[in-house]
Design a protein around this motif. Structure first.
Motif, PDB file in Angstrom:
ATOM      1  N   THR A 122      14.227  -2.222 -12.396  1.00  0.00           N
ATOM      2  CA  THR A 122      13.474  -2.942 -13.428  1.00  0.00           C
ATOM      3  C   THR A 122      12.903  -1.880 -14.341  1.00  0.00           C
ATOM      4  O   THR A 122      12.172  -0.994 -13.881  1.00  0.00           O
ATOM      5  CB  THR A 122      12.339  -3.772 -12.788  1.00  0.00           C
ATOM      6  OG1 THR A 122      12.936  -4.623 -11.821  1.00  0.00           O
ATOM      7  CG2 THR A 122      11.615  -4.609 -13.819  1.00  0.00           C
ATOM      8  N   LEU A 123      13.271  -1.949 -15.620  1.00  0.00           N
ATOM      9  CA  LEU A 123      12.882  -0.886 -16.551  1.00  0.00           C
ATOM     10  C   LEU A 123      11.508  -1.188 -17.136  1.00  0.00           C
ATOM     11  O   LEU A 123      11.216  -2.349 -17.475  1.00  0.00           O
ATOM     12  CB  LEU A 123      13.939  -0.771 -17.657  1.00  0.00           C
ATOM     13  CG  LEU A 123      15.377  -0.593 -17.107  1.00  0.00           C
ATOM     14  CD1 LEU A 123      16.406  -0.719 -18.225  1.00  0.00           C
ATOM     15  CD2 LEU A 123      15.520   0.758 -16.411  1.00  0.00           C
ATOM     16  N   ASP A 124      10.690  -0.154 -17.216  1.00  0.00           N
ATOM     17  CA  ASP A 124       9.315  -0.359 -17.707  1.00  0.00           C
ATOM     18  C   ASP A 124       9.311  -0.649 -19.198  1.00  0.00           C
ATOM     19  O   ASP A 124       9.965   0.059 -19.978  1.00  0.00           O
ATOM     20  CB  ASP A 124       8.476   0.910 -17.481  1.00  0.00           C
ATOM     21  CG  ASP A 124       8.288   1.190 -16.009  1.00  0.00           C
ATOM     22  OD1 ASP A 124       8.378   0.221 -15.231  1.00  0.00           O
ATOM     23  OD2 ASP A 124       8.065   2.364 -15.654  1.00  0.00           O
ATOM     24  N   ILE A 125       8.540  -1.653 -19.598  1.00  0.00           N
ATOM     25  CA  ILE A 125       8.417  -1.984 -21.026  1.00  0.00           C
ATOM     26  C   ILE A 125       7.139  -1.373 -21.565  1.00  0.00           C
ATOM     27  O   ILE A 125       6.084  -1.486 -20.950  1.00  0.00           O
ATOM     28  CB  ILE A 125       8.336  -3.517 -21.245  1.00  0.00           C
ATOM     29  CG1 ILE A 125       9.520  -4.225 -20.605  1.00  0.00           C
ATOM     30  CG2 ILE A 125       8.227  -3.848 -22.719  1.00  0.00           C
ATOM     31  CD1 ILE A 125       9.447  -5.727 -20.727  1.00  0.00           C
ATOM     32  N   LEU A 152       0.854  -1.186   0.000  1.00  0.00           N
ATOM     33  CA  LEU A 152       0.000   0.000   0.000  1.00  0.00           C
ATOM     34  C   LEU A 152       0.885   1.229   0.000  1.00  0.00           C
ATOM     35  O   LEU A 152       1.804   1.336   0.820  1.00  0.00           O
ATOM     36  CB  LEU A 152      -0.880   0.028   1.255  1.00  0.00           C
ATOM     37  CG  LEU A 152      -1.650  -1.260   1.590  1.00  0.00           C
ATOM     38  CD1 LEU A 152      -2.363  -1.116   2.931  1.00  0.00           C
ATOM     39  CD2 LEU A 152      -2.667  -1.544   0.489  1.00  0.00           C
ATOM     40  N   LYS A 153       0.598   2.149  -0.931  1.00  0.00           N
ATOM     41  CA  LYS A 153       1.415   3.372  -1.020  1.00  0.00           C
ATOM     42  C   LYS A 153       1.150   4.275   0.181  1.00  0.00           C
ATOM     43  O   LYS A 153       0.053   4.246   0.754  1.00  0.00           O
ATOM     44  CB  LYS A 153       1.028   4.130  -2.278  1.00  0.00           C
ATOM     45  CG  LYS A 153       1.509   3.492  -3.556  1.00  0.00           C
ATOM     46  CD  LYS A 153       1.216   4.448  -4.664  1.00  0.00           C
ATOM     47  CE  LYS A 153       1.623   3.902  -5.984  1.00  0.00           C
ATOM     48  NZ  LYS A 153       1.342   4.827  -7.059  1.00  0.00           N
ATOM     49  N   LEU A 180       7.594  -4.365  -5.327  1.00  0.00           N
ATOM     50  CA  LEU A 180       8.236  -3.041  -5.375  1.00  0.00           C
ATOM     51  C   LEU A 180       8.374  -2.595  -6.823  1.00  0.00           C
ATOM     52  O   LEU A 180       8.091  -1.443  -7.172  1.00  0.00           O
ATOM     53  CB  LEU A 180       9.620  -3.088  -4.714  1.00  0.00           C
ATOM     54  CG  LEU A 180       9.663  -3.179  -3.183  1.00  0.00           C
ATOM     55  CD1 LEU A 180      11.102  -3.393  -2.707  1.00  0.00           C
ATOM     56  CD2 LEU A 180       9.100  -1.914  -2.524  1.00  0.00           C
ATOM     57  N   SER A 181       8.796  -3.540  -7.686  1.00  0.00           N
ATOM     58  CA  SER A 181       8.978  -3.208  -9.113  1.00  0.00           C
ATOM     59  C   SER A 181       7.671  -2.753  -9.734  1.00  0.00           C
ATOM     60  O   SER A 181       7.647  -1.820 -10.537  1.00  0.00           O
ATOM     61  CB  SER A 181       9.471  -4.412  -9.907  1.00  0.00           C
ATOM     62  OG  SER A 181      10.691  -4.815  -9.417  1.00  0.00           O
ATOM     63  N   LYS A 182       6.568  -3.438  -9.366  1.00  0.00           N
ATOM     64  CA  LYS A 182       5.268  -3.047  -9.936  1.00  0.00           C
ATOM     65  C   LYS A 182       4.933  -1.602  -9.593  1.00  0.00           C
ATOM     66  O   LYS A 182       4.248  -0.923 -10.351  1.00  0.00           O
ATOM     67  CB  LYS A 182       4.159  -3.964  -9.397  1.00  0.00           C
ATOM     68  CG  LYS A 182       4.129  -5.321 -10.059  1.00  0.00           C
ATOM     69  CD  LYS A 182       2.857  -6.047  -9.617  1.00  0.00           C
ATOM     70  CE  LYS A 182       3.046  -7.542  -9.727  1.00  0.00           C
ATOM     71  NZ  LYS A 182       2.183  -8.281  -8.805  1.00  0.00           N
TER      72      LYS A 182
END
Ligand SMILES: Cc1cn([C@H]2C[C@H](O)[C@@H](COP(=O)(O)OP(=O)(O)O[C@H]3O[C@@H](C)C(=O)[C@@H](O)[C@H]3O)O2)c(=O)[nH]c1=O
Length: 331
Positions: free
Chosen positions: A198-201, A4-5, A39-41
């Motif tokens: 993790t780089l966004d695609i 949760l942010k 975390l990456s999401k």
């Protein structure tokens, strides 16, 4: 597990999935791949591995904090309560951060099983809301008596809204803590630190695309891009650090193994996908090994090439790290 942010972008509340049956309940209190994935999401950086676990017990009204450690032993903390309850607080103390001086608080209890992820660069504190409150936390670095620091829990510049209660019970060390304005603070990034990204695609039926832009993916102004290719598998490269240069490295084809050393701890990361990047701040000794024949390693650099910025002697590097730690201590 649900993340949760909070009002501070990098600080998140973790709500584990609790399985209940007639015997009681079960939950995974830590699962590294899931934690990293979640975390990456949210587009948040992957922390260094946890290397120390702590456990404290407090009676109602005990307030511990606000604590942090300076580089090269800055700590990220994953905190939870296994008996009783606590009001837990994280404060952004990174100089230059858009949320500098802002704080968030969350109630953590044995009942709600919630955890708080507090990355490096934040000060942390809590007040026990019940007797026999057991606080458990994992840290990304070891305790360092020399580099531990405290900020005054009731600094009016922070204005933390601690839960009302009887007089707080506070250690002598925490009573003597500095206000934020006089504290010895970390910067938005920590020299000697590295960060896996993790780089966004951006993809569609035609294939994938990754766009690297300043701010969203590269947290510095970059003035140079270079690439390394055609390195044979038995050849290793790097073996240097930089005084000021910061870089982001991505293997857009093939793979290689990066070894990064901040003079105190070493970390290894395989760059084996165009979606993986590694941010290497200044004062990190790096080595690159095991290049695949098709490896193309693209590097975004904060400055133009400058031989004077290189530290090519490992002893000189560790001396500089030690001097940086001493000057931190002296501030
Ligand atoms: C934190 C810590 C303390 N110690 C020792 C030092 C001291 O003699 C004794 C008690 O230490 P303190 O009074 O600093 O403990 P405490 O006030 O509970 O400190 C903790 O507070 C919370 C809010 C945090 O965020 C933690 O990182 C830590 O700073 O334990 C260690 O040996 N290793 C550790 O990792």
């Amino acid at each position: 597990m649900k993340l949760l942010k909070t009002d501070l972008q990098d600080v998140v509340i973790i709500e584990p999935t609790v399985f209940r049956d007639d015997r009681g309940w079960f939950f995974e209190s830590f699962n590294e791949p899931r934690f990293h994935d979640e975390l990456s999401k949210l587009g948040l950086p992957i922390p260094r591995s946890f290397i120390q676990d702590n456990h404290s017990s407090s009676q109602k009204g005990v307030l511990r904090g606000l604590h942090y450690q300076l580089a090269p032993h800055a700590q990220g903390k994953l905190v939870r309560v296994v008996s009783g309850s606590a009001y837990d607080v994280a404060v952004d103390i990174r100089k230059g951060s858009p949320t500098y001086g802002k704080w968030v608080g969350a109630e953590l209890s044995a009942e709600n099983h919630r955890m708080l992820w507090i990355p490096e660069g934040f000060a942390h504190g809590f007040v026990a809301l019940e007797d026999n409150t057991h606080f458990l936390y994992k840290t990304t670095d070891v305790y360092s008596k020399e580099l531990e620091r405290s900020i005054k829990w009731d600094d009016p510049d922070l204005g933390i809204d601690w839960p009302a209660g009887a007089d707080f019970i506070i250690s002598e060390k925490d009573r003597q803590a500095s206000p934020l304005k006089d504290a010895d603070l970390p910067s938005l990034y920590t020299p000697g630190s590295t960060q896996a990204l993790t780089l966004d695609i951006i993809g569609d039926s035609r294939g994938s695309l990754i766009a690297l832009e300043k701010s969203s993916q590269i947290p510095f102004e970059f003035r140079r891009v270079y690439y390394i290719f055609g390195t044979q598998p038995e050849v290793s490269r790097g073996f240097h650090a930089h005084k000021d240069l910061r870089q982001l490295a991505v293997c857009v084809s093939g793979k290689c193994r990066m070894l990064m050393d901040n003079g105190v701890t070493k970390e290894e990361i395989w760059l084996d996908s165009p979606t993986k990047g590694v941010l290497i701040n200044n004062l990190v000794w790096r080595e690159m090994h095991d290049f695949s024949p098709d490896c193309v390693l693209v590097v975004f650099a904060s400055h133009e090439y400058d031989e004077k910025d290189y530290i090519r002697n490992y002893k000189e590097f560790t001396n500089l790290v030690a001097a940086a730690a001493v000057s931190n201590e002296a501030v």
